[in-house]
Structure formats: structure tokens, C-alpha cells
Design a protein around this motif. Sequence first.
Motif, PDB file in Angstrom:
ATOM      1  N   LYS B 119       0.836  -1.212   0.000  1.00  0.00           N
ATOM      2  CA  LYS B 119       0.000   0.000   0.000  1.00  0.00           C
ATOM      3  C   LYS B 119       0.865   1.255   0.000  1.00  0.00           C
ATOM      4  N   ILE B 120       1.964   1.204   0.765  1.00  0.00           N
ATOM      5  CA  ILE B 120       2.855   2.375   0.818  1.00  0.00           C
ATOM      6  C   ILE B 120       3.458   2.617  -0.570  1.00  0.00           C
ATOM      7  N   GLN B 121       3.834   1.529  -1.236  1.00  0.00           N
ATOM      8  CA  GLN B 121       4.424   1.680  -2.573  1.00  0.00           C
ATOM      9  C   GLN B 121       3.370   2.046  -3.617  1.00  0.00           C
ATOM     10  N   SER B 122       2.093   1.905  -3.262  1.00  0.00           N
ATOM     11  CA  SER B 122       1.028   2.362  -4.156  1.00  0.00           C
ATOM     12  C   SER B 122       0.750   3.847  -3.961  1.00  0.00           C
ATOM     13  N   LEU B 123       1.398   4.446  -2.964  1.00  0.00           N
ATOM     14  CA  LEU B 123       1.221   5.880  -2.710  1.00  0.00           C
ATOM     15  C   LEU B 123       2.225   6.689  -3.512  1.00  0.00           C
ATOM     16  N   ASN B 124       3.435   6.138  -3.592  1.00  0.00           N
ATOM     17  CA  ASN B 124       4.515   6.972  -4.104  1.00  0.00           C
ATOM     18  C   ASN B 124       5.561   6.185  -4.878  1.00  0.00           C
ATOM     19  N   GLY B 125       5.196   5.030  -5.392  1.00  0.00           N
ATOM     20  CA  GLY B 125       6.139   4.222  -6.138  1.00  0.00           C
ATOM     21  C   GLY B 125       7.247   3.657  -5.268  1.00  0.00           C
TER      22      GLY B 125
END
Lengths: 308, 307
Positions: B119-125
Motif C-alpha cells: 500500500k505504501i508503494q502504491s502511494l509513491n512508487g
Amino acid sequence: MADTAAIRALRTMDLIPFILENPGISTHELALRFSVTQKQIEDDLSLVFLCGLPGYTPYELIDLTFEDGVVSVIDPQVLDRPRKFSNSELVVIKLGLQVLREIHADQPTKLAKIDKLFTKIFSDFDQIPFVSKNVMSSSPFYADISKAIYQRRGLKIQYQSISKDAVTERVIVPQGITVLNGNLYLHSFDLPTKEERTFRLDLINKCELSEKILEEFSLQNSKELMVELWVDQEMLNFIERNSSIIEEQIKVDNGFKVILKVSNLEWITRAVLSHAPYIKVISPTSLSSEVNERIERLLENYAFFARN
Amino acid sequence: MSNQKTERLINLTLALLASKRYLTKSEIFNTVAGYQGSLETIERMFERDKDELRGLGIDIEVKGIDPLFEDEQGYLIQEDSFQIKPDAFSKEEVLYLTMAANLWHGSALHNQAKSALLKIQSLNGPTETDDVNLPVIKSTFDSDQLAVIFEAMRNHNILEFTYKGELRRVKPYGLYTRDGFWYLVGEEHDLLKNFKLIRITKSLVIASKSGAFTKPESFDLNKFIQDSQSSERYQAILMVKKNQALDLRKKFPVTDIDDEWDQMSCSYSYEEEFIQSVLWHGSNVVILSPENLQKKLIAKCRQLING
């Protein structure tokens, strides 16, 4: 067991914002990230082509390109952001931020930023009563150690060894930091002996970063000793704290027989002594002799102070 | 069949999420793809779909939408309850979130950390710096058990597990970690108790339906933890050999006695722990007072050498 339709639906919806932020990602990489097979990812993505908003015209469907094993999202519809963190994910983040807070305890700017983030996330996180009471000592050398690991540089440290009860100078190549039983540990190669050594970060008194980038070098096997102990059932804590070096554990009537792989003889001698009489050495006999000799010397001291 | 249901669940979620107003059942059945068959069939289908999505944490709101017809209800998924807000976190905050989740790589909480990271990597790559991969938290606890406890606390289910050789039935109230170990606080036989999770020896299962108990409003986890710790401090006088027991010297002041010994004044809360820390130093540390503590230590040593 195969995923239920609902779990698959959630994963498929999670894929969209992830691909949106990671355009051109391969299905192989997606399979690794989402812990499913590549075939499963391809099946999930095939399904997405048919999903969207009511009306279901080409303008209302989720639109992505999927070619030669590489995926990009053109129109995510409303799935342009990730789902909110679940409660168990929030617990992991909360604990992690607390560890970071303790690591950076001596850096007010970083601390303020972590605290602000903490408040932002957890102001409404009361659904699961959960608190962390870990008290971890920070180290002023964390940044240097971290840099040494990343840049493969050596460190000269002054270390206060608990098992030797002495302050020593070491030249080491740090390999990684772990948090175990609430303490930060540095795993390293000791350069003079070429053996693995572990240091508690809060016991490093001085630390100097070497300028030199280190080449690969071969590691000697540490001398390890198999020690068999009887541990009273009241001393479960000892077993729990040292589970990483316990090779075998058998329940006996009033406790446990455990076999430990030990590389630090001084540590195990002191550990047995400090848990007297709840831990006894079964083998090697040299260890039980050493423990007994220390007890004799200790009792002599008590006799001496009683006389004087 | 499974594909059709998955598609329908996605389409239902998207429709309820995209709508600015509560949608009635008939609007849902007429517009959302996948609801086909007799009215009775699609009603049952819709009820099951709602339950399954709610079971996975999706909050589908229900509201009466016509004041004249009380049974006319509408359904909606609020954007804020489903998705992380746009620009909720700065780039630096995303970095800290990444670090916080990365700490658990390879640990008992690896699965929860991995899903948080997605989810974190879906926020900002992807986020990569020299700090992000450090350190790693090691724990030996089974994360599947933790997931079961979270679920039981959320749904107020009774838990059943074997602890200290006995089968226990516990109402889970809270969870905490101390010194790297997890503890469950729960009610058993009308008493609040602590259970160290590493000591749960047989599989832990949910042993009741949801809502099987009500947690007392007065329960305060922080207060319970504080109350279960001893706040009393006791004093002891030790003799410590010169240049020895460096860890004790860091904590307590010493006075010089002669060429061989210093005297140290200490305080402690738990007798057993204190005796252990004195014994760790062997013949380099001697308890002078209190006398009963000294006697206990000597008795322990004699017991060890006499078998």
C-alpha cells in the motif's frame, strides 16, 4: 487452499493503484510482490479488463495495457489510491515507528517528523487495544553504523562486553542490525580473527568510520560448542530469550533438557551461574567444573566478609 | 463461476465507491454488472456479497433514504473509509512508513508488513535509500496466531488455547509487547490475566461467534500494564571488585573502600532478577545487605553445587 472470490477481488483492486505508481512493472515482479503465481496475476489482470463503473462503456471500464509480460494502467477509474491500512498493518507500522523513534532518539528533527507522522496515522486508531512497552536503548552511532553497512566500510569500535566484563577495542566489518528481545544488535565480521561477532548497540562506547571500502574476504568458521543443560520449568524465560541458538529441546518431568550451540563460553558460564540453581550443566563436564569453581570462589568471598 | 463472482464484487465495490449518493437495491441490481436471475436470487446474491466484503474490512454504509418508506435503504462506500486520502503523506513520511514496515522483513510479522508495504508503494512508487533497509526485527512468534488474536479482539470472539499445560478460554481485551515479547491481556474466570504468547503451546482458535462478550468500558490497557508492574524499590549494598561489574557501575554510584573493593548502593524491584544480575558477576560482586537477600543467594549457590 484457493483464494475466495472476495479475497481475489481485494487483491485485484490492490493491483491497480500499485501498477499506477509502478508503471511498466512485469507480471513476474507483481507475482513476487503479491506472493502469488505469475499465472494468478495474469488471471487477475484479465478480469480487470471487464470491470469498471455502471454503464460499462469503454470510458467507464478500468483501462490497462498488458503486453509482453509488462503492465501499465491508463485509467484506474476510482482505484487511483491504495486501500486504507488494515488494523494488523497499522500495528506493524506503529511498532516500526516506535523502533525508529528509539533509534533516532538523539536527533530532534527526525524525532519531530516521526512524532508528527505517528499522530497523523494513529489519532483514530483505537479499534484494537494495543500498546508497545519496549524500552530500547538508542545509539549515537546508528547513522555511522548504517553508513558503514551500506557502503561496505569498516568500523573501529570501543565495546563494553557484558560477558567478558571488560572494555575492548575492535576492528569490524558491520553486516546488519537486528532488533531482538527489545535490543538493537549489530552483526559483524571481526577483522583480526575473521570470525562473526555480535554487539549490542547501546554498549558501543566509541565508533570510528573507516574511509576504506572493503573488498570481499573469506570468513573463518567460529568455534562453536554444543552445551546440554537442564532448565527448570520456572526458567522458561531463559529458553525463550535464547531460542535462536537452541538446537534441541525435550520436556522432562520438572523442566526441559536443551542443547544449545554456543560460541561464547564465557557467556554460557555466567548464564548458568546467574540462574543457579534452576539451570544445570549436563555436558560438557568442563563447563560444569568451571561453574562450580566460580561458585566456590564466590562462597569464599561471602565467608571472608562474614568474618570481617 | 469464481471469475463471475470476483468481477461482480469488484463492480459492486466500484459502484458504491464512485457514487456521490446512497444507491438503492433496485439501482444496484439495474446498473451493476453481474446481478442476474430472479429477484429472490439476486437479493440473496447481494446479501452474500455485502457480508463477504464487510468481512474483509470494507465498510458498506446503509441508510434509510426515503422518510416515507422506512424500508427503502441505500448503500454507499465512503471514499475516506476505503482509500488513503490523496496527499495524505509527504515524500519523507512515505520514506518513514517504508522504513517502519521494512523493519519486519523476515520476522513473524512479515506478512502484515508486506501487505502494508504494497500500500505504501502504491502511494509513491518504489522508495530506495541507504536507510530504508535497516535494521531488521527478529522474533520467533507465529504471526498467524497474532492475526487470529486481532480478529478475535475486533469481533469480540472468545479464544481457546493451551497454556501452561491447560486448555484456556479467554476473552481477549488487549495486546502489548515488552522486551520483544507479545502478551495478551484477557479475562478468564472473571479475572484479568496476562498471557505470554510464546508460551501458547497448542493451536489458538476462535471458539465462539462474534459478539460473544462485551469488553468493560472501564478497561484501560495502559493502566492494567502499569498496575501489574511492581513500583516498590528496595535498597541493597554490594561490594564490587575494582574495575569489575562495568554494567552495574554504569547504573549505580560506588565509594572507594580499599585497593581491592568498592562499595555500591543499589535499588531494585524484583528480588530474583537482582540476584541473577549479582550472580552474573561471580566472585566479583558480594551482597552485604539486606541479609535475607544474601542468604537467598548463598542458598541458591549451595543448591547448585550440591545437585
